[in-house]
Scaffold this motif. Structure first.
Motif, mmCIF file in Angstrom:
data_model
loop_
_atom_site.group_PDB
_atom_site.id
_atom_site.type_symbol
_atom_site.label_atom_id
_atom_site.label_comp_id
_atom_site.label_asym_id
_atom_site.label_seq_id
_atom_site.Cartn_x
_atom_site.Cartn_y
_atom_site.Cartn_z
ATOM 1 N N ASN A 343 0.820 -1.211 0.000
ATOM 2 C CA ASN A 343 0.000 0.000 0.000
ATOM 3 C C ASN A 343 0.856 1.264 0.000
ATOM 4 O OD1 ASN A 343 -2.624 -0.985 -0.168
ATOM 5 N ND2 ASN A 343 -2.746 -1.388 2.015
ATOM 6 N N MET A 344 1.963 1.247 0.732
ATOM 7 C CA MET A 344 2.847 2.410 0.741
ATOM 8 C C MET A 344 3.401 2.659 -0.659
ATOM 9 S SD MET A 344 4.225 4.785 2.753
ATOM 10 C CE MET A 344 4.085 5.992 1.432
ATOM 11 N N ILE A 345 3.812 1.600 -1.321
ATOM 12 C CA ILE A 345 4.378 1.737 -2.667
ATOM 13 C C ILE A 345 3.291 2.137 -3.672
ATOM 14 C CG2 ILE A 345 5.668 0.561 -4.494
ATOM 15 C CD1 ILE A 345 6.737 -1.329 -2.257
ATOM 16 N N LYS A 346 2.099 1.577 -3.524
ATOM 17 C CA LYS A 346 0.989 1.963 -4.392
ATOM 18 C C LYS A 346 0.691 3.457 -4.275
ATOM 19 C CE LYS A 346 -1.733 -2.327 -4.180
ATOM 20 N NZ LYS A 346 -2.987 -2.887 -3.625
ATOM 21 N N ALA A 347 0.661 3.938 -3.042
ATOM 22 C CA ALA A 347 0.356 5.359 -2.831
ATOM 23 C C ALA A 347 1.410 6.242 -3.490
ATOM 24 C CB ALA A 347 0.265 5.659 -1.337
ATOM 25 N N LEU A 348 2.683 5.833 -3.392
ATOM 26 C CA LEU A 348 3.743 6.599 -4.050
ATOM 27 C C LEU A 348 3.571 6.573 -5.564
ATOM 28 C CD1 LEU A 348 6.769 5.448 -1.891
ATOM 29 C CD2 LEU A 348 5.835 7.766 -1.987
ATOM 30 N N LEU A 349 3.226 5.404 -6.100
ATOM 31 C CA LEU A 349 3.004 5.294 -7.542
ATOM 32 C C LEU A 349 1.867 6.204 -7.981
ATOM 33 C CD1 LEU A 349 3.278 4.032 -10.350
ATOM 34 C CD2 LEU A 349 1.843 2.140 -9.556
ATOM 35 N N LYS A 350 0.776 6.158 -7.257
ATOM 36 C CA LYS A 350 -0.376 6.979 -7.622
ATOM 37 C C LYS A 350 -0.011 8.458 -7.626
ATOM 38 C CE LYS A 350 -5.327 7.325 -6.680
ATOM 39 N NZ LYS A 350 -6.433 6.935 -5.759
ATOM 40 N N ALA A 351 0.792 8.873 -6.630
ATOM 41 C CA ALA A 351 1.221 10.270 -6.575
ATOM 42 C C ALA A 351 2.157 10.615 -7.726
ATOM 43 C CB ALA A 351 1.910 10.545 -5.238
#
Length: 417
Positions: A343-351
Protein backbone atom coordinates in the motif's frame (compact mmCIF):
# COMPACT_ATOMS: atom_id res chain seq x y z
CA UNK A 1 -0.35 -12.12 -18.73
CA UNK A 2 -0.97 -10.46 -22.10
CA UNK A 3 -3.97 -8.71 -20.59
CA UNK A 4 -1.66 -7.02 -18.04
CA UNK A 5 0.53 -5.69 -20.85
CA UNK A 6 -2.50 -4.60 -22.85
CA UNK A 7 -4.04 -2.81 -19.86
CA UNK A 8 -0.71 -1.11 -19.18
CA UNK A 9 -0.44 0.15 -22.77
CA UNK A 10 -3.90 1.68 -22.49
CA UNK A 11 -3.01 3.27 -19.16
CA UNK A 12 0.27 4.53 -20.59
CA UNK A 13 -1.62 6.33 -23.35
CA UNK A 14 -4.14 7.80 -20.91
CA UNK A 15 -1.44 9.21 -18.65
CA UNK A 16 0.61 10.23 -21.66
CA UNK A 17 -2.17 12.59 -22.70
CA UNK A 18 -1.58 14.34 -19.37
CA UNK A 19 2.15 14.57 -20.04
CA UNK A 20 3.06 11.74 -17.65
CA UNK A 21 5.58 9.14 -18.86
CA UNK A 22 4.65 5.94 -17.02
CA UNK A 23 7.89 4.16 -17.96
CA UNK A 24 9.92 6.92 -16.30
CA UNK A 25 7.63 6.83 -13.28
CA UNK A 26 8.26 3.12 -12.80
CA UNK A 27 12.01 3.61 -13.16
CA UNK A 28 11.84 6.22 -10.40
CA UNK A 29 9.66 4.01 -8.21
CA UNK A 30 12.27 1.24 -8.34
CA UNK A 31 14.70 3.54 -6.53
CA UNK A 32 12.42 4.09 -3.52
CA UNK A 33 13.24 1.97 -0.47
CA UNK A 34 10.77 1.14 2.26
CA UNK A 35 12.19 0.15 5.66
CA UNK A 36 10.32 -2.96 6.81
CA UNK A 37 10.05 -3.08 10.60
CA UNK A 38 11.14 -6.40 12.08
CA UNK A 39 8.93 -6.08 15.18
CA UNK A 40 5.73 -6.91 13.27
CA UNK A 41 7.00 -10.49 13.06
CA UNK A 42 6.98 -11.28 16.77
CA UNK A 43 4.80 -8.62 18.41
CA UNK A 44 7.73 -6.46 19.59
CA UNK A 45 9.08 -9.19 21.87
CA UNK A 46 12.67 -9.34 20.62
CA UNK A 47 15.20 -11.99 21.58
CA UNK A 48 17.44 -10.45 24.26
CA UNK A 49 15.00 -10.61 27.18
CA UNK A 50 12.58 -13.48 26.62
CA UNK A 51 10.47 -12.99 29.75
CA UNK A 52 10.34 -9.18 29.76
CA UNK A 53 6.82 -7.81 29.41
CA UNK A 54 6.10 -4.98 26.97
CA UNK A 55 6.27 -1.53 28.53
CA UNK A 56 6.59 2.10 27.48
CA UNK A 57 2.96 2.37 26.45
CA UNK A 58 3.34 -0.34 23.79
CA UNK A 59 0.56 -2.90 23.37
CA UNK A 60 -0.02 -5.62 20.79
CA UNK A 61 -3.46 -7.21 20.58
CA UNK A 62 -4.25 -10.65 19.23
CA UNK A 63 -2.62 -14.04 19.43
CA UNK A 64 -2.54 -15.23 15.81
CA UNK A 65 -0.47 -18.41 15.53
CA UNK A 66 3.00 -18.39 14.04
CA UNK A 67 4.91 -15.51 15.68
CA UNK A 68 8.66 -15.79 15.12
CA UNK A 69 10.42 -17.29 18.14
CA UNK A 70 14.03 -16.66 17.16
CA UNK A 71 16.22 -14.80 14.68
CA UNK A 72 16.16 -17.62 12.14
CA UNK A 73 12.36 -17.74 12.03
CA UNK A 74 12.06 -13.96 11.85
CA UNK A 75 14.42 -13.76 8.88
CA UNK A 76 12.61 -16.62 7.18
CA UNK A 77 9.29 -14.81 7.60
CA UNK A 78 10.71 -11.52 6.35
CA UNK A 79 12.18 -13.20 3.29
CA UNK A 80 8.74 -14.60 2.52
CA UNK A 81 7.11 -11.19 2.92
CA UNK A 82 9.76 -9.43 0.83
CA UNK A 83 9.21 -11.92 -2.00
CA UNK A 84 5.75 -10.36 -2.47
CA UNK A 85 6.86 -6.71 -2.29
CA UNK A 86 8.22 -5.12 -5.48
CA UNK A 87 11.59 -3.38 -5.26
CA UNK A 88 14.74 -3.62 -3.13
CA UNK A 89 14.20 -2.36 0.38
CA UNK A 90 15.58 -2.15 3.92
CA UNK A 91 14.88 -3.85 7.24
CA UNK A 92 14.49 -1.86 10.45
CA UNK A 93 15.88 -3.47 13.61
CA UNK A 94 15.40 -2.71 17.28
CA UNK A 95 18.29 -3.40 19.64
CA UNK A 96 16.42 -6.26 21.35
CA UNK A 97 16.69 -8.25 18.10
CA UNK A 98 20.43 -8.81 18.49
CA UNK A 99 21.63 -12.06 16.94
CA UNK A 100 23.60 -13.51 19.84
CA UNK A 101 23.60 -16.34 22.36
CA UNK A 102 25.63 -14.17 24.71
CA UNK A 103 23.96 -12.80 27.83
CA UNK A 104 24.33 -9.10 27.17
CA UNK A 105 22.51 -6.02 28.41
CA UNK A 106 21.52 -3.12 26.18
CA UNK A 107 24.40 -0.88 27.26
CA UNK A 108 26.89 -3.61 26.29
CA UNK A 109 25.72 -4.23 22.75
CA UNK A 110 28.38 -4.05 20.05
CA UNK A 111 28.37 -4.40 16.24
CA UNK A 112 29.49 -8.04 16.66
CA UNK A 113 26.10 -8.87 18.16
CA UNK A 114 24.52 -7.99 14.81
CA UNK A 115 27.00 -9.63 12.44
CA UNK A 116 24.42 -12.27 11.52
CA UNK A 117 21.96 -9.59 10.49
CA UNK A 118 24.55 -7.84 8.34
CA UNK A 119 25.52 -11.05 6.57
CA UNK A 120 21.86 -11.91 5.95
CA UNK A 121 21.11 -8.40 4.66
CA UNK A 122 24.11 -8.56 2.34
CA UNK A 123 22.91 -11.88 0.90
CA UNK A 124 19.39 -10.48 0.42
CA UNK A 125 20.54 -7.17 -1.09
CA UNK A 126 18.96 -5.20 1.76
CA UNK A 127 19.94 -2.21 3.84
CA UNK A 128 19.49 -2.02 7.61
CA UNK A 129 18.12 0.72 9.87
CA UNK A 130 18.34 0.72 13.66
CA UNK A 131 16.66 1.81 16.90
CA UNK A 132 17.85 1.72 20.49
CA UNK A 133 15.23 -0.09 22.58
CA UNK A 134 14.34 2.27 25.42
CA UNK A 135 11.38 0.27 26.73
CA UNK A 136 10.54 -3.23 28.01
CA UNK A 137 13.49 -3.18 30.41
CA UNK A 138 13.80 -3.08 34.19
CA UNK A 139 15.63 0.25 33.94
CA UNK A 140 12.57 1.71 32.19
CA UNK A 141 10.08 0.60 34.85
CA UNK A 142 9.95 4.05 36.45
CA UNK A 143 8.57 5.51 33.23
CA UNK A 144 11.78 7.43 32.61
CA UNK A 145 14.90 6.46 30.69
CA UNK A 146 17.30 9.04 29.29
CA UNK A 147 15.56 11.90 31.16
CA UNK A 148 15.48 10.08 34.49
CA UNK A 149 16.44 11.99 37.62
CA UNK A 150 18.37 8.90 38.72
CA UNK A 151 21.95 9.30 37.47
CA UNK A 152 22.57 5.55 37.25
CA UNK A 153 19.48 4.94 35.12
CA UNK A 154 20.13 7.93 32.89
CA UNK A 155 23.76 6.92 32.33
CA UNK A 156 22.67 3.39 31.39
CA UNK A 157 20.45 4.73 28.62
CA UNK A 158 23.10 7.19 27.45
CA UNK A 159 25.50 4.27 27.05
CA UNK A 160 22.88 2.23 25.18
CA UNK A 161 22.06 5.06 22.78
CA UNK A 162 25.74 5.78 22.16
CA UNK A 163 26.38 2.12 21.35
CA UNK A 164 23.37 2.15 19.03
CA UNK A 165 24.90 4.90 16.88
CA UNK A 166 28.06 2.83 16.46
CA UNK A 167 25.97 -0.16 15.43
CA UNK A 168 24.14 2.01 12.89
CA UNK A 169 27.42 3.26 11.47
CA UNK A 170 28.59 -0.35 11.23
CA UNK A 171 25.47 -1.29 9.25
CA UNK A 172 25.98 1.57 6.82
CA UNK A 173 29.67 0.90 6.28
CA UNK A 174 29.24 -2.85 5.78
CA UNK A 175 26.22 -2.69 3.48
CA UNK A 176 26.98 0.49 1.54
CA UNK A 177 23.55 1.91 2.41
CA UNK A 178 23.14 4.69 4.96
CA UNK A 179 21.53 3.48 8.18
CA UNK A 180 18.98 5.68 9.92
CA UNK A 181 19.25 5.29 13.70
CA UNK A 182 16.08 6.58 15.33
CA UNK A 183 15.80 7.70 18.96
CA UNK A 184 12.41 7.48 20.70
CA UNK A 185 11.86 7.58 24.43
CA UNK A 186 8.65 6.77 26.34
CA UNK A 187 9.52 9.12 29.21
CA UNK A 188 6.66 11.00 30.81
CA UNK A 189 4.01 11.25 33.51
CA UNK A 190 0.57 9.73 33.79
CA UNK A 191 -0.69 12.73 35.74
CA UNK A 192 0.03 16.46 35.52
CA UNK A 193 3.64 17.25 36.52
CA UNK A 194 4.80 20.19 38.57
CA UNK A 195 8.12 20.61 36.76
CA UNK A 196 7.84 20.35 33.00
CA UNK A 197 11.25 21.81 32.30
CA UNK A 198 13.72 19.71 34.30
CA UNK A 199 13.07 16.37 32.52
CA UNK A 200 13.53 18.10 29.16
CA UNK A 201 16.73 19.72 30.32
CA UNK A 202 17.99 16.29 31.38
CA UNK A 203 16.95 14.78 28.04
CA UNK A 204 18.69 17.56 26.12
CA UNK A 205 21.88 17.14 28.13
CA UNK A 206 21.78 13.36 27.70
CA UNK A 207 21.24 13.60 23.94
CA UNK A 208 24.12 16.04 23.71
CA UNK A 209 26.31 13.35 25.29
CA UNK A 210 24.96 10.64 23.00
CA UNK A 211 25.62 12.69 19.88
CA UNK A 212 29.00 14.04 21.00
CA UNK A 213 30.89 11.18 19.35
CA UNK A 214 31.62 11.88 15.70
CA UNK A 215 29.85 9.35 13.46
CA UNK A 216 30.35 9.29 9.69
CA UNK A 217 27.15 10.69 8.13
CA UNK A 218 27.79 8.62 5.00
CA UNK A 219 26.96 5.56 7.05
CA UNK A 220 24.60 6.72 9.79
CA UNK A 221 21.93 9.42 10.12
CA UNK A 222 20.47 10.23 13.55
CA UNK A 223 16.76 10.94 13.93
CA UNK A 224 14.71 12.01 16.96
CA UNK A 225 11.06 11.00 17.29
CA UNK A 226 8.37 12.78 19.28
CA UNK A 227 5.09 11.67 20.79
CA UNK A 228 2.10 13.58 22.13
CA UNK A 229 0.98 11.00 24.73
CA UNK A 230 0.99 7.30 25.49
CA UNK A 231 -0.40 4.75 27.90
CA UNK A 232 1.07 5.79 31.23
CA UNK A 233 2.12 9.19 29.88
CA UNK A 234 -1.28 10.67 29.16
CA UNK A 235 -0.53 14.06 30.71
CA UNK A 236 3.10 14.74 29.80
CA UNK A 237 5.70 13.32 27.42
CA UNK A 238 9.25 14.63 27.74
CA UNK A 239 10.10 14.18 24.05
CA UNK A 240 7.26 16.30 22.69
CA UNK A 241 7.02 17.47 19.09
CA UNK A 242 8.31 20.91 20.01
CA UNK A 243 11.26 19.43 21.89
CA UNK A 244 12.28 17.02 19.13
CA UNK A 245 11.76 19.49 16.31
CA UNK A 246 13.74 22.17 18.14
CA UNK A 247 16.51 19.77 19.05
CA UNK A 248 16.79 18.42 15.51
CA UNK A 249 16.95 21.85 13.89
CA UNK A 250 19.54 23.17 16.34
CA UNK A 251 21.72 20.05 16.20
CA UNK A 252 21.36 19.10 12.52
CA UNK A 253 19.49 15.87 13.15
CA UNK A 254 16.64 14.33 11.21
CA UNK A 255 13.12 14.53 12.58
CA UNK A 256 11.02 11.39 12.71
CA UNK A 257 7.32 11.97 12.10
CA UNK A 258 5.26 9.00 13.28
CA UNK A 259 1.70 8.97 11.97
CA UNK A 260 0.37 7.84 15.35
CA UNK A 261 2.31 10.20 17.60
CA UNK A 262 0.14 13.27 17.34
CA UNK A 263 -3.36 14.26 18.40
CA UNK A 264 -6.02 11.78 17.18
CA UNK A 265 -7.25 14.13 14.45
CA UNK A 266 -3.80 15.49 13.53
CA UNK A 267 -2.01 14.22 10.41
CA UNK A 268 1.65 14.20 9.40
CA UNK A 269 1.10 14.75 5.67
CA UNK A 270 0.84 18.51 6.16
CA UNK A 271 4.04 18.60 8.25
CA UNK A 272 6.42 16.96 5.75
CA UNK A 273 7.27 19.88 3.47
CA UNK A 274 7.41 22.30 6.41
CA UNK A 275 9.84 20.19 8.46
CA UNK A 276 12.10 19.75 5.43
CA UNK A 277 12.34 23.52 5.05
CA UNK A 278 14.40 23.51 8.25
CA UNK A 279 16.06 20.06 8.34
CA UNK A 280 18.16 18.23 5.77
CA UNK A 281 16.62 14.80 6.32
CA UNK A 282 13.26 13.41 7.39
CA UNK A 283 12.28 10.00 8.72
CA UNK A 284 8.69 8.80 8.45
CA UNK A 285 7.13 6.07 10.55
CA UNK A 286 4.03 5.30 8.53
CA UNK A 287 1.32 3.74 10.62
CA UNK A 288 -2.47 3.91 10.93
CA UNK A 289 -3.72 5.28 14.23
CA UNK A 290 -7.35 4.42 14.95
CA UNK A 291 -8.51 6.89 17.61
CA UNK A 292 -5.06 6.78 19.23
CA UNK A 293 -1.54 5.43 18.60
CA UNK A 294 -2.91 1.96 17.85
CA UNK A 295 -0.47 1.09 15.05
CA UNK A 296 -2.93 -0.64 12.73
CA UNK A 297 -1.71 -2.10 9.44
CA UNK A 298 -1.35 0.62 6.81
CA UNK A 299 -4.22 0.76 4.34
CA UNK A 300 -4.50 2.94 1.26
CA UNK A 301 -6.60 5.62 2.93
CA UNK A 302 -6.71 9.38 2.40
CA UNK A 303 -3.83 10.10 4.77
CA UNK A 304 -1.51 7.55 3.15
CA UNK A 305 -2.24 9.06 -0.26
CA UNK A 306 -1.63 12.55 1.10
CA UNK A 307 1.69 11.49 2.67
CA UNK A 308 2.79 10.17 -0.73
CA UNK A 309 1.55 13.31 -2.50
CA UNK A 310 3.46 15.54 -0.08
CA UNK A 311 6.66 13.67 -0.87
CA UNK A 312 6.19 13.51 -4.63
CA UNK A 313 4.67 16.89 -5.40
CA UNK A 314 7.45 18.72 -3.56
CA UNK A 315 10.18 16.34 -4.82
CA UNK A 316 11.23 15.35 -1.31
CA UNK A 317 11.75 11.61 -1.74
CA UNK A 318 15.54 11.91 -1.91
CA UNK A 319 15.60 13.57 1.53
CA UNK A 320 13.03 11.31 3.18
CA UNK A 321 13.47 7.87 4.70
CA UNK A 322 10.22 5.89 4.70
CA UNK A 323 9.75 3.30 7.42
CA UNK A 324 6.65 1.36 8.43
CA UNK A 325 5.66 1.06 12.08
CA UNK A 326 2.70 -1.11 12.98
CA UNK A 327 2.24 -4.35 14.90
CA UNK A 328 -0.90 -6.43 14.63
CA UNK A 329 -1.03 -9.82 16.33
CA UNK A 330 -4.64 -10.46 15.32
CA UNK A 331 -3.91 -11.40 11.68
CA UNK A 332 -1.23 -13.28 9.77
CA UNK A 333 1.89 -11.26 10.49
CA UNK A 334 3.46 -11.84 7.08
CA UNK A 335 0.27 -10.69 5.38
CA UNK A 336 0.39 -7.55 7.54
CA UNK A 337 3.88 -6.74 6.23
CA UNK A 338 2.82 -7.35 2.64
CA UNK A 339 -0.41 -5.36 2.82
CA UNK A 340 1.23 -2.37 4.49
CA UNK A 341 4.30 -2.30 2.25
CA UNK A 342 2.43 -2.76 -1.00
CA UNK A 343 0.00 0.00 0.00
CA UNK A 344 2.85 2.41 0.74
CA UNK A 345 4.38 1.74 -2.67
CA UNK A 346 0.99 1.96 -4.39
CA UNK A 347 0.36 5.36 -2.83
CA UNK A 348 3.74 6.60 -4.05
CA UNK A 349 3.00 5.29 -7.54
CA UNK A 350 -0.38 6.98 -7.62
CA UNK A 351 1.22 10.27 -6.58
CA UNK A 352 3.96 9.92 -9.19
CA UNK A 353 1.32 9.50 -11.89
CA UNK A 354 -0.12 12.95 -11.26
CA UNK A 355 0.70 15.77 -13.69
CA UNK A 356 2.05 17.72 -10.72
CA UNK A 357 3.52 20.53 -12.80
CA UNK A 358 0.22 21.25 -14.53
CA UNK A 359 -1.71 21.08 -11.26
CA UNK A 360 0.67 23.56 -9.62
CA UNK A 361 0.33 25.87 -12.62
CA UNK A 362 -3.46 25.86 -12.32
CA UNK A 363 -3.18 26.62 -8.62
CA UNK A 364 -0.74 29.48 -9.13
CA UNK A 365 -3.04 30.98 -11.77
CA UNK A 366 -5.95 30.81 -9.35
CA UNK A 367 -7.88 28.36 -11.52
CA UNK A 368 -9.22 26.39 -8.59
CA UNK A 369 -12.11 25.03 -10.65
CA UNK A 370 -9.75 23.24 -13.03
CA UNK A 371 -7.55 22.13 -10.15
CA UNK A 372 -10.48 20.47 -8.38
CA UNK A 373 -11.84 18.96 -11.59
CA UNK A 374 -8.47 17.46 -12.51
CA UNK A 375 -7.82 16.06 -9.04
CA UNK A 376 -11.23 14.39 -9.03
CA UNK A 377 -10.88 12.93 -12.52
CA UNK A 378 -7.45 11.53 -11.65
CA UNK A 379 -9.07 9.35 -8.99
CA UNK A 380 -10.51 7.09 -11.69
CA UNK A 381 -7.48 7.03 -13.96
CA UNK A 382 -6.14 3.47 -14.44
CA UNK A 383 -3.26 3.56 -11.96
CA UNK A 384 -4.15 -0.05 -11.01
CA UNK A 385 -3.11 -1.21 -14.47
CA UNK A 386 0.26 0.48 -14.00
CA UNK A 387 0.62 -1.17 -10.57
CA UNK A 388 -0.14 -4.62 -11.96
CA UNK A 389 2.41 -4.14 -14.72
CA UNK A 390 5.00 -2.98 -12.18
CA UNK A 391 4.44 -6.08 -10.02
CA UNK A 392 4.75 -8.33 -13.05
CA UNK A 393 7.93 -6.55 -14.20
CA UNK A 394 9.42 -6.89 -10.70
CA UNK A 395 8.57 -10.61 -10.53
CA UNK A 396 6.18 -10.41 -7.59
CA UNK A 397 2.57 -11.67 -7.54
CA UNK A 398 -0.04 -9.52 -9.28
CA UNK A 399 -3.15 -8.44 -7.36
CA UNK A 400 -4.13 -10.82 -4.54
CA UNK A 401 -2.22 -13.83 -5.91
CA UNK A 402 0.31 -13.47 -3.05
CA UNK A 403 -2.36 -14.30 -0.46
CA UNK A 404 -2.62 -17.95 -1.49
CA UNK A 405 1.15 -18.31 -1.07
CA UNK A 406 0.99 -16.75 2.39
CA UNK A 407 -1.81 -19.12 3.36
CA UNK A 408 0.27 -22.08 2.16
CA UNK A 409 3.26 -20.83 4.18
CA UNK A 410 0.96 -20.51 7.20
CA UNK A 411 -0.16 -24.11 6.80
CA UNK A 412 3.30 -25.53 6.07
CA UNK A 413 5.44 -23.43 8.42
CA UNK A 414 3.63 -21.12 10.83
CA UNK A 415 1.12 -23.64 12.12
CA UNK A 416 3.97 -25.82 13.41
CA UNK A 417 5.34 -23.19 15.78
Amino acid sequence: MNEINEAYELAKKAYGRLGVDTDKVLDALKEVKISLHCWQGDDVAGFLFKDQALSGGIQVTGNYPGAARNVKELRQDMEKALSFIPGRHKVNLHAIYADTEEKVDLDQLEPRHFEGWVEWARQQGLGLDFNPTCFSHTKADSGFTISSGDNEIRDFWIRHCSKSRRIGEYFGRELGQTCVTNFWFPDGYKDIPVDREAPRQRMKSALDQVFSEKIDARYNIDAVESKVFGIGTESYVVGSNEFCLGYAIRNNKAVCLDAGHFHPTEVISDKIATVLMFTDQLLLHVSRPVRWDSDHVVIMDDELNQIAQSLVRSKLLDRTHIGLDFFDGSINRIAAWVIGSRNMIKALLKAMLEPAGELKKLELEGDYTSRLAMLEELKTYPFGAVWDYYCKAMNVPVKEAWLAEVKKYEKDVLSGR
